[in-house]
Design a protein around this motif. Sequence first.
Motif, PDB file in Angstrom:
ATOM      1  N   THR A 279       0.821  -1.202   0.000  1.00 50.58           N
ATOM      2  CA  THR A 279       0.000   0.000   0.000  1.00 50.58           C
ATOM      3  C   THR A 279       0.859   1.258   0.000  1.00 50.58           C
ATOM      4  N   ASN A 280       0.297   2.334  -0.488  1.00 49.54           N
ATOM      5  CA  ASN A 280       0.832   3.667  -0.285  1.00 49.54           C
ATOM      6  C   ASN A 280       0.880   3.932   1.231  1.00 49.54           C
ATOM      7  N   PRO A 281       1.926   4.622   1.753  1.00 47.35           N
ATOM      8  CA  PRO A 281       2.015   4.852   3.201  1.00 47.35           C
ATOM      9  C   PRO A 281       0.756   5.488   3.804  1.00 47.35           C
ATOM     10  N   PHE A 282       0.098   6.389   3.069  1.00 45.76           N
ATOM     11  CA  PHE A 282      -1.117   7.007   3.602  1.00 45.76           C
ATOM     12  C   PHE A 282      -2.224   5.963   3.743  1.00 45.76           C
ATOM     13  N   VAL A 283      -2.324   5.093   2.744  1.00 47.75           N
ATOM     14  CA  VAL A 283      -3.330   4.033   2.812  1.00 47.75           C
ATOM     15  C   VAL A 283      -3.017   3.086   3.958  1.00 47.75           C
ATOM     16  N   ASN A 284      -1.726   2.803   4.153  1.00 42.57           N
ATOM     17  CA  ASN A 284      -1.296   1.933   5.239  1.00 42.57           C
ATOM     18  C   ASN A 284      -1.735   2.505   6.590  1.00 42.57           C
ATOM     19  N   ALA A 285      -1.485   3.811   6.783  1.00 40.44           N
ATOM     20  CA  ALA A 285      -1.850   4.450   8.045  1.00 40.44           C
ATOM     21  C   ALA A 285      -3.362   4.483   8.242  1.00 40.44           C
ATOM     22  N   ALA A 286      -4.098   4.693   7.132  1.00 37.93           N
ATOM     23  CA  ALA A 286      -5.552   4.812   7.233  1.00 37.93           C
ATOM     24  C   ALA A 286      -6.215   3.482   7.547  1.00 37.93           C
ATOM     25  N   TYR A 287      -5.641   2.376   7.023  1.00 36.56           N
ATOM     26  CA  TYR A 287      -6.291   1.079   7.159  1.00 36.56           C
ATOM     27  C   TYR A 287      -5.520   0.102   8.040  1.00 36.56           C
ATOM     28  N   SER A 288      -4.371   0.521   8.562  1.00 30.48           N
ATOM     29  CA  SER A 288      -3.527  -0.359   9.385  1.00 30.48           C
ATOM     30  C   SER A 288      -3.218  -1.655   8.653  1.00 30.48           C
ATOM     31  N   SER A 289      -2.899  -1.538   7.375  1.00 35.18           N
ATOM     32  CA  SER A 289      -2.557  -2.708   6.558  1.00 35.18           C
ATOM     33  C   SER A 289      -1.435  -2.323   5.607  1.00 35.18           C
ATOM     34  N   ASP A 290      -0.450  -3.195   5.459  1.00 37.70           N
ATOM     35  CA  ASP A 290       0.666  -2.892   4.576  1.00 37.70           C
ATOM     36  C   ASP A 290       0.483  -3.483   3.182  1.00 37.70           C
ATOM     37  N   LYS A 291      -0.716  -4.020   2.892  1.00 39.11           N
ATOM     38  CA  LYS A 291      -0.971  -4.609   1.581  1.00 39.11           C
ATOM     39  C   LYS A 291      -2.320  -4.167   1.047  1.00 39.11           C
ATOM     40  N   VAL A 292      -2.352  -3.956  -0.264  1.00 37.96           N
ATOM     41  CA  VAL A 292      -3.625  -3.707  -0.939  1.00 37.96           C
ATOM     42  C   VAL A 292      -4.358  -5.021  -1.128  1.00 37.96           C
ATOM     43  N   LEU A 293      -3.615  -6.073  -1.499  1.00 41.21           N
ATOM     44  CA  LEU A 293      -4.198  -7.405  -1.572  1.00 41.21           C
ATOM     45  C   LEU A 293      -3.134  -8.471  -1.464  1.00 41.21           C
TER      46      LEU A 293
END
Length: 415
Positions: A193-207
């Motif tokens: 994931t993009n770092p912002f997406v990672n922070a928003a969803y607490s996940s380091d992967k999109v899938l």
Amino acid sequence: MMPSFPYRKTLISFAVAMSAAQLHAAGFQLNAQSATGLGRAFAGDAVIGDNASVIARNPAAMSLFDKQQISVGFETITTDIEVKDATYTGPNSSTSVSSNSANTDSVGDTSIAPNFYYVRPVNQKFAWGLNAYSNFGTKTEFEDGYQGYEYGGNTDVKSFNLGLVGSYKVSEALTLGAGLDAIYGKGIFSRPTNPFVNAAYSSDKVLDIDASGWALGWNVGAMYELNSRNRFGIDYHYSPEIEAEGDVYTLTGGKQSDTVKMPLPDIAEFSGYHRLSPSYALHYSIQFIQWSEFDKLEAEKAGVINTYNWQDAWHYSIGGTYYMNEQWELRAGYMYDTSAQDETRSISVPDSDRQWLSAGFTYKPDQMSSIDFGATYLLGEDTDVSESKSALNSSITGTTHANAVLLGLQYSRSF
């Protein structure tokens, strides 16, 4: 307000969508049938019949054998993929975006493709055989921290073909052949994931995907011998649509199961072989790969996943063999391989027209066995790409270039 990430994707769907062409042929076709063929850029491979691996291309060529034979080997494929002049633009907060360099020269990886063949002549008319090899596959891995994020990641796609073939010699000149293929496909994929997406969803992967499936195909072939020094071969391989089942993790959907229908291309080939003298032979092939069948990926639950509209591809190869003596044969070949992609291209799919420079040899320690080695240097072309994902509010532009080194080793024995 959090951005929306409507991903409902699984298996080889995303496999091909994100990284399906990094090895050494158009689309995600894999030329790894034999070290012998590799050493001549597979020129004439559907009709030469110098060992049992010929049944991967044309079952009719089994009429060239008067003894049982096994052939076993492997091919290594090492890719060198560069992404240059690349810029990734994506969110750095809920309201703004930023741009970063997305250059990298460490995408390539090494894959190993094994193969096995057995030919059994029953009488002067009929023969049968077994084969195990791969026609499709790819493997790429972007380094951790790649600034292209969801356009990079890891991909490992494998297929395995188990076949039963037979041939019948209709006349002194004509032989016909046919076979059935059970094809297994497996895909393992992850996208960071993009770092912002990672922070928003607490996940380091999109899938994160792991799935597999089986399908049944078939092939037919013919060989025509003008005389003992000149012959022609033609074959057609029907490639089935694989229905692959497995688990997928997405940011918004969590883990779920789905079945993705992935169409594979049919393949047709024409080959010629001419023994110009006791010491020299010329051989050639033209291969058609119907990649236009790969127009979209569709899942039973998710519906249409992506539209590709790939184009048909061609291989044109020519080679020569030097029969040095009873123990040694030398060979070389050249292939021009056209791209399966037309207007839609990807950072993770550096597909382009390619040139093959190949060489190899056969060593026969005795009259019943042989050892083959083949090598190819594959040269790709610079390809400009531009991608975007509206759901992620991101885009990437750049230029890709992919080369590869292929090495093959094989042992054959008659008995």
